[in-house]
Scaffold this motif. Structure first.
Motif, PDB file in Angstrom:
ATOM      1  N   TRP A 175       0.819  -1.211   0.000  1.00 14.13           N
ATOM      2  CA  TRP A 175       0.000   0.000   0.000  1.00 14.13           C
ATOM      3  C   TRP A 175       0.857   1.267   0.000  1.00 14.13           C
ATOM      4  O   TRP A 175       0.670   2.171  -0.803  1.00 14.13           O
ATOM      5  CB  TRP A 175      -0.932  -0.009   1.202  1.00 14.13           C
ATOM      6  N   HIS A 176       1.788   1.339   0.943  1.00 11.72           N
ATOM      7  CA  HIS A 176       2.665   2.503   1.046  1.00 11.72           C
ATOM      8  C   HIS A 176       4.070   2.244   0.497  1.00 11.72           C
ATOM      9  O   HIS A 176       4.873   3.180   0.414  1.00 11.72           O
ATOM     10  CB  HIS A 176       2.824   2.936   2.510  1.00 11.72           C
ATOM     11  N   ALA A 177       4.383   0.992   0.166  1.00  3.24           N
ATOM     12  CA  ALA A 177       5.765   0.624  -0.136  1.00  3.24           C
ATOM     13  C   ALA A 177       6.397   1.451  -1.259  1.00  3.24           C
ATOM     14  O   ALA A 177       7.525   1.954  -1.105  1.00  3.24           O
ATOM     15  CB  ALA A 177       5.860  -0.870  -0.447  1.00  3.24           C
ATOM     16  N   LEU A 180       7.256   4.840   0.058  1.00  3.48           N
ATOM     17  CA  LEU A 180       8.334   4.803   1.051  1.00  3.48           C
ATOM     18  C   LEU A 180       9.694   4.665   0.380  1.00  3.48           C
ATOM     19  O   LEU A 180      10.690   5.197   0.870  1.00  3.48           O
ATOM     20  CB  LEU A 180       8.094   3.646   2.024  1.00  3.48           C
ATOM     21  N   ALA A 191      10.486  -1.314   3.024  1.00  2.00           N
ATOM     22  CA  ALA A 191       9.258  -0.607   2.659  1.00  2.00           C
ATOM     23  C   ALA A 191       8.035  -1.509   2.819  1.00  2.00           C
ATOM     24  O   ALA A 191       6.980  -1.056   3.284  1.00  2.00           O
ATOM     25  CB  ALA A 191       9.356  -0.107   1.215  1.00  2.00           C
ATOM     26  N   SER A 194       7.414  -1.691   6.547  1.00  2.00           N
ATOM     27  CA  SER A 194       6.914  -0.418   7.064  1.00  2.00           C
ATOM     28  C   SER A 194       5.462  -0.195   6.664  1.00  2.00           C
ATOM     29  O   SER A 194       4.656   0.313   7.455  1.00  2.00           O
ATOM     30  CB  SER A 194       7.774   0.737   6.550  1.00  2.00           C
ATOM     31  N   SER A 195       5.119  -0.567   5.442  1.00  2.83           N
ATOM     32  CA  SER A 195       3.743  -0.420   4.980  1.00  2.83           C
ATOM     33  C   SER A 195       2.804  -1.303   5.787  1.00  2.83           C
ATOM     34  O   SER A 195       1.716  -0.866   6.194  1.00  2.83           O
ATOM     35  CB  SER A 195       3.648  -0.768   3.494  1.00  2.83           C
ATOM     36  N   THR A 196       3.202  -2.539   6.031  1.00  2.00           N
ATOM     37  CA  THR A 196       2.371  -3.458   6.814  1.00  2.00           C
ATOM     38  C   THR A 196       2.173  -2.935   8.229  1.00  2.00           C
ATOM     39  O   THR A 196       1.052  -2.928   8.757  1.00  2.00           O
ATOM     40  CB  THR A 196       3.023  -4.848   6.858  1.00  2.00           C
ATOM     41  N   PHE A 260      -1.095   8.528   2.797  1.00  2.00           N
ATOM     42  CA  PHE A 260       0.350   8.422   2.999  1.00  2.00           C
ATOM     43  C   PHE A 260       0.888   9.623   3.774  1.00  2.00           C
ATOM     44  O   PHE A 260       1.686   9.484   4.698  1.00  2.00           O
ATOM     45  CB  PHE A 260       1.057   8.316   1.643  1.00  2.00           C
ATOM     46  N   THR A 263      -0.103   9.446   7.410  1.00  2.00           N
ATOM     47  CA  THR A 263       0.496   8.315   8.114  1.00  2.00           C
ATOM     48  C   THR A 263       1.978   8.526   8.380  1.00  2.00           C
ATOM     49  O   THR A 263       2.486   8.140   9.438  1.00  2.00           O
ATOM     50  CB  THR A 263       0.295   7.024   7.304  1.00  2.00           C
TER      51      THR A 263
END
Length: 273
Positions: A175-177, A180, A191, A194-196, A260, A263
């Motif tokens: 999602w954010h990887a 990041l 990444a 970190s996203s998880t 993002f 967060t």
């Protein structure tokens, strides 16, 4: 951009949705154009590269989300929205970050193929049979007994549950990887982790965010159905289905930047990368 995982109140999920819709309304054609161009690229790959076109198209999905984040960030700063932003992650000036993005793309394609393979094994091919029969029914306007039999097969529901469930789980680390990697300089594995972690810590906001999007799309569908029933313009509703779907998809992707930024503490007012 200095990135640090921030606490996010559940109510922020609704705010992300609202901000995404507001931003989309400022540049509707530009954002829809980004999404249409991506779809056209994937379809072109599938047509020109037999067997590998589908996996290549799926591999580009992380760049779709990153491209929309870059475009949203640019639009908020008064900058342009253009198709080149979809490839910006793969053209990063830092070689290690470019490599990490390619790794994310490959990992996502592999994960998606595994999900599809497992779901096909669970439903024993009934989903593909359903697609063929629905296409045939759409061609002559007559449903078939075979279509009824496929819809009554419990394996079809089991396969759909596997598809939706595993696809949802796969989306969590990705999602954010890409963002990041692009803005945070993280490696691919870091990444993904970190996203998880971020989605777990902000799960209340993301649950409201996703439920909100489903509710908005459901309400829009009901309103258009009622309008078609009242006016008798059912054919017009059918013609409007595609542009409505494209508009909602573009608005959803435009809202990703806000999730993002909240967060990880990225300022939405900073210039585009």
């Amino acid at each position: 951009m200095g990135l640090r995982l921030q606490p996010v109140a559940p109510a922020q999920g609704w705010r992300w949705l609202r901000q995404g819709l507001q931003l989309w309304l400022q540049r509707p054609l530009s954002f829809v154009g980004l999404f249409v161009f991506f779809l056209f690229t994937v379809l072109l790959l599938m047509a020109l590269v037999p067997f590998l076109g589908g996996p290549l198209g799926m591999a580009l999905l992380p760049m779709l989300s990153l491209g929309f984040m870059i475009a949203s960030k640019s639009a908020l700063a008064g900058g342009p929205v253009h198709i080149g932003q979809l490839a910006e992650g793969l053209r990063h000036p830092v070689p290690s970050q470019r490599k990490a993005q390619w790794l994310l793309c490959g990992a996502y394609a592999l994960g998606t193929m595994l999900v599809i393979t497992l779901a096909d094994w669970v439903d024993a091919g009934t989903f593909e049979d359903l697609q063929r029969e629905m296409a045939a029914a759409g061609a002559d306007g007559k449903p078939s007994a075979k279509l009824d039999a496929i819809l009554a097969d419990p394996r079809l529901v089991q396969g759909m549950l596997v598809r939706i469930g595993l696809a949802g789980l796969l989306s969590v680390p990705f999602w954010h990887a890409p963002a990041l990697v692009h803005w945070g300089g993280q490696g691919a594995l870091q990444a993904l982790f970190s996203s998880t972690l971020a989605l777990w810590r902000t799960r209340g906001a993301f649950l409201l965010y996703l439920v909100g999007w489903m509710g908005v799309m459901l309400v829009a569908g009901v309103l258009f159905s009622l309008l078609a029933a009242v006016t008798g313009a059912s054919q017009l509703l059918g013609l409007m289905t595609l542009p409505i779907g494209l508009a909602f998809s573009a608005a959803f992707y435009a809202s990703l930047w806000f999730s993002f930024a909240d967060t990880f503490g990225g300022s939405p007012d900073t210039p585009a990368a």
